[in-house]
Structures are given as structure tokens and as C-alpha cells.
Motif scaffolding. Structure first.
Motif, mmCIF file in Angstrom:
data_model
loop_
_atom_site.group_PDB
_atom_site.id
_atom_site.type_symbol
_atom_site.label_atom_id
_atom_site.label_comp_id
_atom_site.label_asym_id
_atom_site.label_seq_id
_atom_site.Cartn_x
_atom_site.Cartn_y
_atom_site.Cartn_z
ATOM 1 N N ARG A 1 -3.223 1.242 -3.093
ATOM 2 C CA ARG A 1 -1.972 1.113 -3.843
ATOM 3 C C ARG A 1 -1.599 2.437 -4.234
ATOM 4 O O ARG A 1 -0.494 2.379 -4.887
ATOM 5 C CB ARG A 1 -2.092 -0.166 -4.844
ATOM 6 C CG ARG A 1 -2.844 0.671 -6.013
ATOM 7 C CD ARG A 1 -3.172 -0.559 -7.052
ATOM 8 N NE ARG A 1 -4.331 -1.400 -6.739
ATOM 9 C CZ ARG A 1 -4.919 -2.233 -7.260
ATOM 10 N NH1 ARG A 1 -4.548 -2.631 -8.554
ATOM 11 N NH2 ARG A 1 -6.013 -2.897 -7.012
ATOM 12 N N TYR A 2 -2.627 3.360 -4.706
ATOM 13 C CA TYR A 2 -2.012 4.598 -4.987
ATOM 14 C C TYR A 2 -1.769 5.577 -4.154
ATOM 15 O O TYR A 2 -1.978 5.464 -2.900
ATOM 16 C CB TYR A 2 -3.494 5.209 -5.858
ATOM 17 C CG TYR A 2 -3.982 4.341 -6.801
ATOM 18 C CD1 TYR A 2 -5.315 3.503 -6.868
ATOM 19 C CD2 TYR A 2 -3.368 4.076 -8.027
ATOM 20 C CE1 TYR A 2 -5.761 2.754 -7.345
ATOM 21 C CE2 TYR A 2 -3.850 2.947 -8.808
ATOM 22 C CZ TYR A 2 -4.982 2.377 -8.609
ATOM 23 O OH TYR A 2 -5.777 1.504 -9.447
ATOM 24 N N ALA A 3 -0.967 6.534 -4.682
ATOM 25 C CA ALA A 3 -0.486 7.560 -3.964
ATOM 26 C C ALA A 3 -1.375 8.325 -3.016
ATOM 27 O O ALA A 3 -1.379 9.178 -1.861
ATOM 28 C CB ALA A 3 0.416 8.574 -4.665
ATOM 29 N N SER A 27 0.737 -1.191 -0.018
ATOM 30 C CA SER A 27 0.160 0.199 -0.020
ATOM 31 C C SER A 27 0.833 1.098 -0.041
ATOM 32 O O SER A 27 1.959 1.297 0.825
ATOM 33 C CB SER A 27 -0.771 -0.157 1.083
ATOM 34 O OG SER A 27 -0.042 0.150 2.436
ATOM 35 N N SER A 28 0.416 2.214 -0.756
ATOM 36 C CA SER A 28 1.036 3.474 -0.773
ATOM 37 C C SER A 28 0.527 4.580 0.339
ATOM 38 O O SER A 28 1.374 5.450 0.293
ATOM 39 C CB SER A 28 1.158 4.052 -2.288
ATOM 40 O OG SER A 28 1.878 3.203 -3.184
ATOM 41 N N SER A 29 -0.621 4.552 0.237
ATOM 42 C CA SER A 29 -1.323 5.404 1.113
ATOM 43 C C SER A 29 -2.426 4.879 1.957
ATOM 44 O O SER A 29 -2.983 3.719 1.605
ATOM 45 C CB SER A 29 -1.930 6.463 0.244
ATOM 46 O OG SER A 29 -2.891 6.041 -0.551
ATOM 47 N N THR A 86 0.026 9.471 2.497
ATOM 48 C CA THR A 86 0.892 8.650 2.056
ATOM 49 C C THR A 86 2.056 8.223 3.026
ATOM 50 O O THR A 86 2.431 9.002 3.810
ATOM 51 C CB THR A 86 2.049 9.353 0.836
ATOM 52 O OG1 THR A 86 2.391 10.426 1.468
ATOM 53 C CG2 THR A 86 0.812 9.937 -0.260
ATOM 54 N N TRP A 87 2.187 6.819 2.768
ATOM 55 C CA TRP A 87 3.440 6.303 3.742
ATOM 56 C C TRP A 87 4.460 6.810 3.828
ATOM 57 O O TRP A 87 5.135 7.202 4.838
ATOM 58 C CB TRP A 87 3.308 4.897 3.604
ATOM 59 C CG TRP A 87 2.351 3.859 4.089
ATOM 60 C CD1 TRP A 87 1.364 3.113 3.488
ATOM 61 C CD2 TRP A 87 2.025 3.780 5.412
ATOM 62 N NE1 TRP A 87 0.568 2.547 4.396
ATOM 63 C CE2 TRP A 87 1.028 2.840 5.621
ATOM 64 C CE3 TRP A 87 2.354 4.264 6.756
ATOM 65 C CZ2 TRP A 87 0.321 2.479 6.599
ATOM 66 C CZ3 TRP A 87 1.727 3.992 8.099
ATOM 67 C CH2 TRP A 87 0.680 3.170 7.964
ATOM 68 N N THR A 88 5.164 7.210 2.790
ATOM 69 C CA THR A 88 6.467 7.583 2.358
ATOM 70 C C THR A 88 6.515 9.237 2.845
ATOM 71 O O THR A 88 7.397 9.643 3.658
ATOM 72 C CB THR A 88 6.879 7.450 0.841
ATOM 73 O OG1 THR A 88 6.129 7.980 -0.094
ATOM 74 C CG2 THR A 88 7.157 6.203 0.793
#
Length: 123
Positions: free
Chosen positions: A100-102, A31-33, A52-54
Motif C-alpha cells: 500500500r506504500y509508495a 496497492s501503490s507499489s 510504483t504503479w503510477t
């Protein structure tokens, strides 16, 4: 698979605060977000906030901007929703979701969902 568990819902008076937590487990790297949605009886599931995770970039719906804040703890795989100045119209089941998307503000953009937690705001 990603498993999501929400906690922190409850009954609060108008003007009060609650903090929701959502802990992810499983294939969290997929997952990205993360996002929060809410659904009141007889209504559609509405976007509340996403992060968002990053980068930690956040997005908030207009109806909650300035009152709700989404945040994350990457080490704990946990996302929070701090809700202040609650109103009766905030009453709903709140869902945590992984995408899975930002970024996505629609429920179709999310792959995994938690079971939901009830938030009730009395007037």
C-alpha cells in the motif's frame, strides 16, 4: 484482497538471463507499489527491487543493480524482473509482493505475496 501469480523461474547457467513475471488480480487499486524479494535456504527474505504503479519509479538492491531491472505493464497489471548476468548466489525462491506504500524495502511493508518461483543458477 490482491492475488499475485509469479511465473518465469527455472534453471540457468551462470551468466545467463531469466525474466520473471507477476500478474496481479483482485483489488489491485489498493496497492501503490510492487516489489520482488528473494529467499535462499536458511536465509532471510531479502529485498531485490520495487516499482510504483503510477510514476514507474524503480528501486534496486545494491547486489543486483546493473544486472536486474524491474518494470511494469499497467494495462496488464503485471510486473517483470529481468535478470541478466546471473550468478550462483542469485539462487533463491523469488517472491512478488504488493504494498500500500509508495516504496518499501522491507517485507513488513508488503500486504500481499505470491507463492514464489524458484530460480537456480548453476556454476
Amino acid at each position: 484482497q490482491v492475488q499475485l501469480v509469479e511465473t518465469g523461474g527455472g534453471l540457468v547457467q551462470a551468466g545467463g538471463s531469466l525474466r520473471l513475471s507477476c500478474t496481479a488480480s483482485g483489488r489491485t487499486f489498493s496497492s501503490s507499489s510492487m516489489g520482488w524479494f528473494r529467499q535462499a535456504p536458511g536465509k532471510e527474505r531479502d529485498f531485490v527491487a520495487a516499482i510504483t504503479w503510477t510514476s514507474g519509479r524503480t528501486y534496486h538492491a545494491g547486489s543486483v543493480k546493473g544486472r536486474f531491472t524491474i518494470s511494469r505493464d499497467n494495462a496488464e497489471n503485471t510486473v517483470y524482473l529481468q535478470m541478466n548476468s546471473l550468478k550462483p548466489e542469485d539462487t533463491a525462491v523469488y517472491y512478488c509482493a504488493a504494498s500500500r506504500y509508495a516504496y518499501s524495502a522491507t517485507y513488513r511493508g508488503y500486504d500481499y505475496w505470491g507463492q514464489g518461483t524458484q530460480v537456480t543458477v548453476s556454476s
